[in-house]
Design a protein around this motif. Structure first.
Motif, short mmCIF file in Angstrom:
data_model
loop_
_atom_site.label_atom_id
_atom_site.label_comp_id
_atom_site.label_asym_id
_atom_site.label_seq_id
_atom_site.Cartn_x
_atom_site.Cartn_y
_atom_site.Cartn_z
N GLY A 142 41.16 42.17 41.19
CA GLY A 142 40.00 42.39 41.26
C GLY A 142 39.96 43.43 39.31
O GLY A 142 41.30 43.87 39.52
N LYS A 143 39.05 43.25 38.57
CA LYS A 143 39.63 44.33 37.39
C LYS A 143 38.07 45.58 37.32
O LYS A 143 37.19 44.92 37.57
CB LYS A 143 38.80 42.86 36.30
N ILE A 144 38.99 46.57 37.62
CA ILE A 144 38.37 47.51 37.46
C ILE A 144 38.87 49.06 36.19
O ILE A 144 39.94 48.38 35.28
CB ILE A 144 39.62 48.49 38.54
N ALA A 145 37.96 49.21 35.76
CA ALA A 145 37.65 50.04 34.05
C ALA A 145 38.86 50.95 34.11
O ALA A 145 39.03 52.14 35.16
CB ALA A 145 36.21 51.00 34.47
N THR A 146 38.99 51.26 33.48
CA THR A 146 39.94 52.64 32.84
C THR A 146 39.72 53.06 31.76
O THR A 146 38.42 52.79 31.33
CB THR A 146 42.10 51.70 32.98
N ASN A 147 40.15 54.31 31.73
CA ASN A 147 39.73 55.41 30.80
C ASN A 147 40.90 55.17 29.61
O ASN A 147 41.57 53.77 29.19
CB ASN A 147 40.04 56.40 31.23
N ARG A 148 41.01 56.16 28.79
CA ARG A 148 40.68 55.82 27.05
C ARG A 148 42.48 55.76 27.24
O ARG A 148 43.67 55.10 26.52
CB ARG A 148 41.26 57.37 26.75
N THR A 172 42.80 47.13 34.73
CA THR A 172 43.73 46.60 34.55
C THR A 172 43.06 46.49 36.59
O THR A 172 42.06 46.52 36.95
CB THR A 172 44.50 48.13 35.24
N LEU A 173 44.28 45.91 37.03
CA LEU A 173 43.70 45.19 38.24
C LEU A 173 44.20 45.55 39.11
O LEU A 173 45.22 46.42 39.52
CB LEU A 173 45.05 43.38 37.96
N VAL A 174 43.49 45.02 40.46
CA VAL A 174 42.94 46.61 41.40
C VAL A 174 43.28 45.19 43.03
O VAL A 174 42.62 44.67 43.04
CB VAL A 174 42.68 46.97 41.96
N PRO A 175 44.55 44.77 43.48
CA PRO A 175 44.57 43.97 44.46
C PRO A 175 42.96 44.57 45.75
O PRO A 175 43.42 45.87 46.22
CB PRO A 175 45.66 44.41 45.16
N LEU A 176 42.65 43.65 45.76
CA LEU A 176 41.35 43.68 46.75
C LEU A 176 41.22 43.20 48.01
O LEU A 176 41.05 43.29 49.44
CB LEU A 176 40.29 43.15 46.45
N PHE A 177 42.05 41.39 48.59
CA PHE A 177 41.76 40.99 49.45
C PHE A 177 43.72 40.71 49.13
O PHE A 177 44.40 39.93 48.52
CB PHE A 177 41.00 39.62 49.10
#
Length: 213
Positions: A142-148, A172-177
Motif C-alpha cells: 500500500g501507499k503510505i504518506a511520508t513526511n518532508r 512510499t510503499l509498505v508491504p501489507l499482504f
C-alpha cells in the motif's frame, strides 16, 4: 405362606409413576447440566492452552435442553460460535484461488467491524501495488504518506497514513499482504475428546444428583 393384596384408588398408580419420574428427570437434567458445564470449562482451558485469546475461549458455549424445567430426555449442545473453529479441531489445508493473501504485521487489522482483506483495503483505504519477487512469494503493498524527508511518520504504519497515501499525498510503499498457494493448519483443539471423556462420567453424575425420598 404369606399373601399380599394391594387395592389402589383411581389415579393412584399414575401418581406413583409421576413421583418416580420427577426425581429421575431432575437427576438426569442436573447430570447433563453439570457435564455440559465441565466440558465447557475444560474446553475453554484447552483453547487457552493452544494460545488462543479470551474471545476464542468464551465463544465455546453450551445449551441444555429443556431450557426450563426437567426432563428424562435432557440433552446438551456444545458448540463454538466462531463458525470455522472446527478447522483447529481437525486440521485442514486451505488453498488459494489461485493465490491466498495473508496479512503481514503491517496490515491494518480491520476496517470498521470487518476483518481486513485485500479487496476491503482497496475499497476502503486505497490502491494496492503488486510486487513480484522471483523465487519468493509475491507481495501486495500500500501507499503510505511520508513526511518532508520521505520518511514514515515515527516509523509507524497507521490506517490514517495509508489513507492519505492512497489519496495522493507524498508516499512510499509498505508491504501489507503476502501471497501463497496454500496454508496447512494443524489441529490445536481437543474439544471432541474432552466431550467424550465427560460423557463417560454421566452415570456418576446421575447418581450424584439422584434424590429419592
Amino acid at each position: 405362606m404369606a399373601r399380599f393384596n394391594y387395592s389402589y384408588q383411581s389415579g393412584e398408580f399414575a401418581a406413583a409413576l409421576v413421583a418416580i419420574k420427577d426425581p429421575i428427570g431432575a437427576a438426569g437434567t442436573a447430570a447433563i447440566t453439570e457435564a455440559a458445564n465441565i466440558a465447557k470449562a475444560e474446553g475453554r482451558a484447552d483453547i487457552a492452552a493452544a494460545g488462543f485469546s479470551k474471545r476464542w475461549q468464551n465463544t465455546l458455549a453450551v445449551i441444555v435442553y429443556p431450557k426450563r424445567g426437567v426432563s428424562i430426555d435432557a440433552s446438551a449442545l456444545i458448540y463454538h460460535k466462531i463458525r470455522y473453529a472446527g478447522v483447529f479441531e481437525t486440521g485442514a489445508t486451505i488453498g488459494g484461488k489461485p493465490t491466498l493473501w495473508l496479512p503481514l504485521p503491517t496490515a491494518p487489522k480491520r476496517a470498521g467491524r470487518q476483518k481486513m482483506t485485500p479487496a476491503l483495503y482497496v475499497r476502503t483505504v486505497g490502491p494496492l501495488i503488486s510486487i513480484e519477487r522471483p523465487g519468493k512469494p509475491p507481495l501486495l503493498a500500500g501507499k503510505i504518506a511520508t513526511n518532508r524527508r520521505g520518511q514514515i511518520n515515527k516509523g509507524k504504519v497507521t490506517l490514517s497514513a495509508l489513507r492519505r497515501g492512497g489519496k495522493g499525498a507524498p508516499s512510499t510503499l509498505v508491504p501489507l499482504f503476502i501471497g501463497i498457494d496454500r496454508v496447512s493448519i494443524r489441529d490445536r483443539f481437543s474439544i471432541a475428546q474432552i466431550v467424550q471423556r465427560v460423557a463417560g462420567r454421566l452415570g456418576e453424575l446421575y447418581v450424584k444428583n439422584l434424590k429419592v425420598d
